[in-house]
Design an enzyme around this catalytic site. Structure first.
Site, PDB file in Angstrom:
ATOM      1  N   SER A 256       0.845  -1.198   0.000  1.00  0.00           N
ATOM      2  CA  SER A 256       0.000   0.000   0.000  1.00  0.00           C
ATOM      3  C   SER A 256       0.876   1.241   0.000  1.00  0.00           C
ATOM      4  CB  SER A 256      -0.916   0.005   1.222  1.00  0.00           C
ATOM      5  OG  SER A 256      -0.175   0.373   2.364  1.00  0.00           O
ATOM      6  N   LYS A 257       0.209   2.381  -0.125  1.00  0.00           N
ATOM      7  CA  LYS A 257       0.949   3.644  -0.273  1.00  0.00           C
ATOM      8  C   LYS A 257       1.890   3.921   0.884  1.00  0.00           C
ATOM      9  CE  LYS A 257      -1.986   5.961  -3.543  1.00  0.00           C
ATOM     10  NZ  LYS A 257      -3.278   6.572  -3.614  1.00  0.00           N
ATOM     11  N   ARG A 258       1.584   3.342   2.042  1.00  0.00           N
ATOM     12  CA  ARG A 258       2.472   3.665   3.163  1.00  0.00           C
ATOM     13  C   ARG A 258       3.846   2.998   2.997  1.00  0.00           C
ATOM     14  NH1 ARG A 258       2.391  -0.608   7.084  1.00  0.00           N
ATOM     15  NH2 ARG A 258       0.781  -2.014   6.308  1.00  0.00           N
TER      16      ARG A 258
END
Ligand code: GLU
Length: 489
Positions: A256-258
């Site tokens: 994910s973007k994190r």
């Protein structure tokens, strides 16, 4: 590549509810590779039936990203083909007749259950710790009962009647898979508003587009039995399925973007080359037979064997991607690389001695001497900062510059520099060699100490690109100016 000697047709069917995800890019790649390897066709279908979540910007991003990665489709929304339309939203009038066909043959039936009724059934199942399966309440409604409900204004959905059996299929990646279809329950294929559900639309589209192999992420595996049952009910040939393991982040959670970029276009914005990205993505679940990991897509296609795709999940190692991107940066054609690097130097556009004033020849020379340590193109903004502007920041070099012997070196350079011919890298290279010898003989200074002083003065840094070439790019005046400034530090 092989001639088209078969009817192999594969597809990528993204939903434009976001920019092209790197995982979808890998699915697209494996489909593309299979088409190339076998001489088949690679089809792009945009599954934009969820009109609220789909938008044209994301569709454009999908086109652009796939193209940038070199995954050109043979048939699709923009290029056309014999099996269009390739936007699912333009196919709405196709689905009802197939649904009706299934109803007529007894494979599907109208369901008048309201959302409240269905929610109550689901709650009951949760209470009893049972998986939810539709009660078949509407399976045996009489024509009169249906007419009555219709008269009340209730609009039916259409449910597929699931035959209870053990369904077995041979997954191209995972091998034999078995499902107990009694756990599925009769599922909706047409919603009460007349639109198809994903499982129905995808089968009709794949059938009409004559898709022979469906290669997709294993997050779709639970859909496959439903889809096979629909193919069987329609009397259509069931395509072969291959489900790819998921791509996980280094901490084994969903990427994910994190963790970093996830959309192809974000990777590009951060300075990843699409050639490196696609090469890296190919290695998520597949390995070249000769062990050489760096390969263009064409070569990967020749070596590609679908049954060798790993059935397990792959870890997205950003470090490895950085390394691979660096390898591509080192080997890339200098003019092309320069074109790609220019946007990452926009900070230096409009300054004195800025990017706008640098000749193309000097720019390419600068790229040539700074590319070695780059892992992403965006790092150039920092690494090449001292090529722009009249002055430099001495924070890093201050310690070196404050040493008395550094001042001696710089004063000596100022005495000599007028006589140095900056039109040739070789000449500057030679005069710097002479300078080092002189300081070794006269002051017993190590050659690298002499160079540190000069580098710190001219670039503000203690390490960086080839010194002679850096100086010829900057020119004599800027070098003199910076040396004078450095003497004041
Ligand atoms: N539109 C679906 C998705 O993006 C396609 C799934 C499939 O390949 O069948 O996940």
């Amino acid at each position: 590549m092989a001639e088209e000697v078969n009817n192999i047709r594969v597809r990528i069917a993204p939903s434009p509810s976001g920019n092209l995800h790197i995982g979808t890019a890998r699915t697209a790649l494996f489909n593309y590779l299979y088409a190339k390897k076998t001489g088949g066709k690679f089809v792009l279908r945009i599954e934009d039936t969820d009109l609220e979540r789909s938008n044209a910007e994301y569709t454009q991003n999908i086109f652009d990203s796939l193209k940038a990665l070199g995954l050109q489709w043979d048939e699709g929304p923009d290029v056309g083909g014999n099996f269009g339309p390739y936007y699912q939203s333009e196919r709405f009038d196709i689905y009802p007749k197939y649904a009706q066909m299934l109803v007529d043959k007894g494979y599907a039936y109208e369901c008048y259950c309201t959302t409240e009724e269905l929610d109550a059934e689901k709650e009951e199942a949760v209470k009893n710790h049972k998986p939810y399966v539709y009660s078949r309440k509407c399976l045996n409604l009489t024509e009169d009962e249906k007419a009555e409900l219709k008269a009340k204004g209730v609009k039916p959905s259409i449910r597929f009647r699931v035959e209870h059996k053990e369904l077995i299929f041979n997954d191209l990646v995972k091998g034999e898979l078995k499902f107990d279809t009694s756990l599925i329950g009769d599922f909706v294929i047409m919603k009460s508003n007349g639109t198809p559900t994903y499982n129905f639309a995808v089968v009709i589209d794949d059938m009409l587009m004559k898709i022979s192999h469906i290669i997709r992420g294993e997050d779709h595996i639970s859909n496959t039995p439903k889809q096979i049952l629909i193919y069987e009910a329609l009397g259509a040939e069931v395509p072969k399925f291959g489900h790819l393991g998921m791509i996980l982040a280094p901490d084994r959670s969903k990427l994910s973007k994190r963790h970093g970029a996830t959309a192809v276009s974000d990777f590009v914005k951060q300075g990843y080359l699409t050639d490196a990205l696609i090469n890296f993505v190919a290695l998520l679940g597949w390995a070249p037979s000769d062990g050489h990991e760096i390969k263009p897509v064409d070569e990967i296609a020749e070596d590609f064997r679908i049954n060798e795709i790993s059935s397990s999940n792959s870890i997205f190692e950003y470090d490895k991607l950085n390394w691979m991107n660096g390898q591509y940066i080192k080997k890339m054609d200098i003019s092309k690389l320069t074109d790609m690097i220019i946007p990452f130097l926009s900070k230096y556009n409009d300054m004195e001695y800025g990017l706008g004033q640098m000749s193309r020849a000097n720019l390419e020379k600068m790229v040539e001497i700074t590319r070695e340590p780059l892992t992403t193109l965006s790092e150039i903004e920092h690494d090449a900062a001292y090529f722009f502007g009249k002055d430099v920041d001495y924070t890093e070099g201050v310690e070196t510059l404050q040493k008395p012997e550094a001042k001696t070196v710089l004063n000596r350079v100022l005495e000599l520099i007028d006589g140095w011919d900056f039109s040739s890298d070789e000449i500057i290279h030679d005069v710097l060699a002479d300078l080092r010898s002189e300081f070794k003989e006269k002051h017993n200074m190590k050659p690298k100490e002499t160079m540190w002083a000069l580098r710190a003065a001219i670039t503000g840094r203690t390490k960086g690109a080839d010194m002679a070439k850096t100086m010829t790019i900057l020119g004599k005046d800027v070098c003199i100016h910076r040396i004078q400034k450095a003497l004041e530090v």
